[in-house]
Scaffold this active site. Sequence first.
Site, mmCIF file in Angstrom:
data_model
loop_
_atom_site.group_PDB
_atom_site.id
_atom_site.type_symbol
_atom_site.label_atom_id
_atom_site.label_comp_id
_atom_site.label_asym_id
_atom_site.label_seq_id
_atom_site.Cartn_x
_atom_site.Cartn_y
_atom_site.Cartn_z
ATOM 1 N N ARG A 39 0.989 -1.139 -0.227
ATOM 2 C CA ARG A 39 -0.292 0.095 0.078
ATOM 3 C C ARG A 39 0.734 1.212 0.028
ATOM 4 O O ARG A 39 0.414 2.339 0.529
ATOM 5 C CB ARG A 39 -0.940 0.003 1.173
ATOM 6 C CG ARG A 39 -2.046 -1.197 1.220
ATOM 7 C CD ARG A 39 -3.038 -0.832 0.061
ATOM 8 N NE ARG A 39 -3.757 0.360 0.149
ATOM 9 C CZ ARG A 39 -4.827 0.443 1.147
ATOM 10 N NH1 ARG A 39 -5.377 -0.381 1.762
ATOM 11 N NH2 ARG A 39 -5.403 1.699 0.990
ATOM 12 N N ASP A 88 -6.951 -3.163 -7.049
ATOM 13 C CA ASP A 88 -7.363 -3.823 -5.851
ATOM 14 C C ASP A 88 -7.801 -5.184 -6.025
ATOM 15 O O ASP A 88 -7.860 -5.535 -7.253
ATOM 16 C CB ASP A 88 -8.682 -2.872 -5.280
ATOM 17 C CG ASP A 88 -9.064 -3.323 -4.016
ATOM 18 O OD1 ASP A 88 -8.378 -2.538 -3.041
ATOM 19 O OD2 ASP A 88 -9.745 -4.185 -3.872
ATOM 20 N N TYR A 162 -14.558 -12.030 1.302
ATOM 21 C CA TYR A 162 -15.575 -10.804 0.973
ATOM 22 C C TYR A 162 -16.743 -11.098 0.290
ATOM 23 O O TYR A 162 -17.891 -10.473 0.416
ATOM 24 C CB TYR A 162 -14.683 -10.001 0.135
ATOM 25 C CG TYR A 162 -13.678 -8.794 0.715
ATOM 26 C CD1 TYR A 162 -14.042 -8.027 1.754
ATOM 27 C CD2 TYR A 162 -12.287 -9.354 0.571
ATOM 28 C CE1 TYR A 162 -13.055 -7.142 2.454
ATOM 29 C CE2 TYR A 162 -11.376 -8.349 1.385
ATOM 30 C CZ TYR A 162 -11.818 -7.670 2.124
ATOM 31 O OH TYR A 162 -10.730 -6.704 2.992
HETATM 32 O O1 CP3 Z 1 0.226 0.447 -2.809
HETATM 33 C C1 CP3 Z 1 -0.921 0.039 -3.245
HETATM 34 O O2 CP3 Z 1 -2.015 0.973 -2.844
HETATM 35 C C2 CP3 Z 1 -1.092 -0.716 -4.181
HETATM 36 C C3 CP3 Z 1 -2.460 -1.262 -4.626
HETATM 37 C C4 CP3 Z 1 -3.370 -2.023 -3.600
HETATM 38 C C5 CP3 Z 1 -4.837 -1.474 -2.984
HETATM 39 N N1 CP3 Z 1 -5.298 -2.225 -2.600
HETATM 40 C C6 CP3 Z 1 -5.082 -0.136 -3.170
HETATM 41 C C7 CP3 Z 1 -6.398 0.100 -2.328
HETATM 42 C C8 CP3 Z 1 -3.337 -3.292 -3.148
HETATM 43 C C9 CP3 Z 1 -2.179 -4.262 -3.399
HETATM 44 C C10 CP3 Z 1 -4.532 -3.622 -2.571
HETATM 45 C C11 CP3 Z 1 -4.752 -4.943 -1.975
HETATM 46 C C12 CP3 Z 1 -5.949 -5.240 -1.148
HETATM 47 N N2 CP3 Z 1 -7.188 -4.562 -1.092
HETATM 48 C C13 CP3 Z 1 -5.897 -6.144 -0.175
HETATM 49 C C14 CP3 Z 1 -4.738 -7.009 0.382
HETATM 50 C C15 CP3 Z 1 -3.840 -6.304 0.935
HETATM 51 C C16 CP3 Z 1 -4.126 -6.140 2.403
HETATM 52 O O3 CP3 Z 1 -4.179 -4.624 2.787
HETATM 53 O O4 CP3 Z 1 -4.257 -6.850 3.124
HETATM 54 C C17 CP3 Z 1 -7.342 -6.143 0.449
HETATM 55 C C18 CP3 Z 1 -7.619 -6.887 1.708
HETATM 56 C C19 CP3 Z 1 -8.073 -5.113 -0.101
HETATM 57 C C20 CP3 Z 1 -9.562 -4.980 0.092
HETATM 58 C C21 CP3 Z 1 -9.423 -3.491 0.369
HETATM 59 N N3 CP3 Z 1 -9.448 -2.373 -0.654
HETATM 60 C C22 CP3 Z 1 -9.408 -2.746 1.515
HETATM 61 C C23 CP3 Z 1 -9.235 -3.515 2.793
HETATM 62 C C24 CP3 Z 1 -9.305 -1.309 1.412
HETATM 63 C C25 CP3 Z 1 -9.534 -0.256 2.432
HETATM 64 C C26 CP3 Z 1 -10.725 0.546 2.759
HETATM 65 C C27 CP3 Z 1 -10.186 1.757 3.255
HETATM 66 O O5 CP3 Z 1 -10.580 2.597 3.023
HETATM 67 O O6 CP3 Z 1 -9.580 1.803 4.548
HETATM 68 C C28 CP3 Z 1 -9.491 -1.121 0.180
HETATM 69 C C29 CP3 Z 1 -9.452 0.068 -0.500
HETATM 70 C C30 CP3 Z 1 -8.322 0.342 -1.246
HETATM 71 N N4 CP3 Z 1 -7.455 -0.513 -1.893
HETATM 72 C C31 CP3 Z 1 -7.776 1.662 -1.151
HETATM 73 C C32 CP3 Z 1 -6.645 1.831 -1.962
HETATM 74 C C33 CP3 Z 1 -5.600 2.699 -2.345
HETATM 75 C C34 CP3 Z 1 -8.312 2.889 -0.476
HETATM 76 C C35 CP3 Z 1 -9.214 3.469 -1.369
HETATM 77 C C36 CP3 Z 1 -9.224 4.967 -1.310
HETATM 78 O O7 CP3 Z 1 -8.310 5.671 -1.178
HETATM 79 O O8 CP3 Z 1 -10.483 5.693 -1.319
#
Ligand code: CP3
Length: 354
Positions: A39, A88, A162
């Site tokens: 992330r 994602d 999920y």
């Molecule tokens: O460096 C990076 O950001 C790489 C891209 C990346 C994202 N999600 C972007 C993201 C990667 C590799 C992921 C993987 C992901 N997504 C996982 C596995 C990694 C981990 O954290 O365990 C999981 C479980 C998800 C599902 C998911 N998507 C979650 C739990 C969330 C967070 C919710 C929140 O807002 O707190 C997301 C959303 C997400 N994925 C964001 C980003 C940048 C945030 C969205 C935003 O900025 O509005």
Amino acid sequence: MTTPLPASAVAAGSRHADGAFLRACRRQRPRHHPVWFMRQAGRALPEYKAAREGVAMLDSCRRPDLVVEITTQPVRRYGVDAAVLFSDIVVPLAAVGVDLDIVPGVGPVIASPVRDRAGVAAIRSLEGDDVDFVTEAVRALAADLPVPVIGFAGAPFTLASYLVEGGPSRQHLRTKALMYAEPALWHALLERLAALASAFLRVQIDAGAAAVQLFDSWVGTLSEADYRRHVLPHSAAVLASVADVPRIHFGVGTGELLRAMGEAGADVVGVDWRVPLDEAARRVGPGRALQGNLDPAVVATAPWGVVAAAVDDMLERGRAAEGHVVNLGHGVLPETDPDVLTRVVERVHAAPVG
Ligand code: CP3
């Protein structure tokens, strides 16, 4: 068995083959300790917030111009040794027609949770131009970036959690209910998700991703026996399908699963912050590299002296592993000061390689 690489992947992979990240993945001695952050492209960065202004998360993942820009931002700012694709784990699910949204501050939310045979049957396979936007972005990144691109997918268990829960969950009770009460349906679901994850990783490798990470973020909720029985064969199928590039396999709270996760076929086992790397190396055993494992909360909250000591301790313990890719034990927290991550990268790069 390894399938031959397409020309684009050979070009992209070999261009960085001698770089620190790929060398450590292969358990060869790098010139410096490689480091990247899960992330790394996210809410800790003001330039990320600016790029995302007014664009919903899933929409941003489907715009190659934004994917290229956001994937590049942490490389530019931190000087990390690898770039993880901005996307994602639910992107391939949405691409095959699962009705879902990513809700800010919550995570993925599924409109109709999958709990019966019809729900499983409705998850079709990835085909044709479903994720052309990913191909376009990875091609551009692999051609232009000075570091390798890491492709990724959600592992079958974490994707299933999920889909079955309908959103994020702490105890995964509905997921476990399906797993224990309807094992045949459970395995049918995980088979479909494994095929989807394999296809999504293949798209990224064909476009030039030089390594992949399989995220099984929530699998730490299972005992080792349940993991081996209900999950490992499906993750192993995904990892076996991408054996032509280094494969990283990561989960949170997986201290008791580290050996089994390595046996699933990973070249590199991701370790969270709860297990010190020397102990993790003992648990995983020979033939694998490790990735990790600074506590993201330490990096987000502690004074620099505490962070620096944690970096030094991690590097020292990491010597017990046959290869060490420096990372956090989970994703960068939004509260993190980006300048602290820059200093972590500088300190890691300046440290002698044993
Ligand atoms: O460096 C990076 O950001 C790489 C891209 C990346 C994202 N999600 C972007 C993201 C990667 C590799 C992921 C993987 C992901 N997504 C996982 C596995 C990694 C981990 O954290 O365990 C999981 C479980 C998800 C599902 C998911 N998507 C979650 C739990 C969330 C967070 C919710 C929140 O807002 O707190 C997301 C959303 C997400 N994925 C964001 C980003 C940048 C945030 C969205 C935003 O900025 O509005």
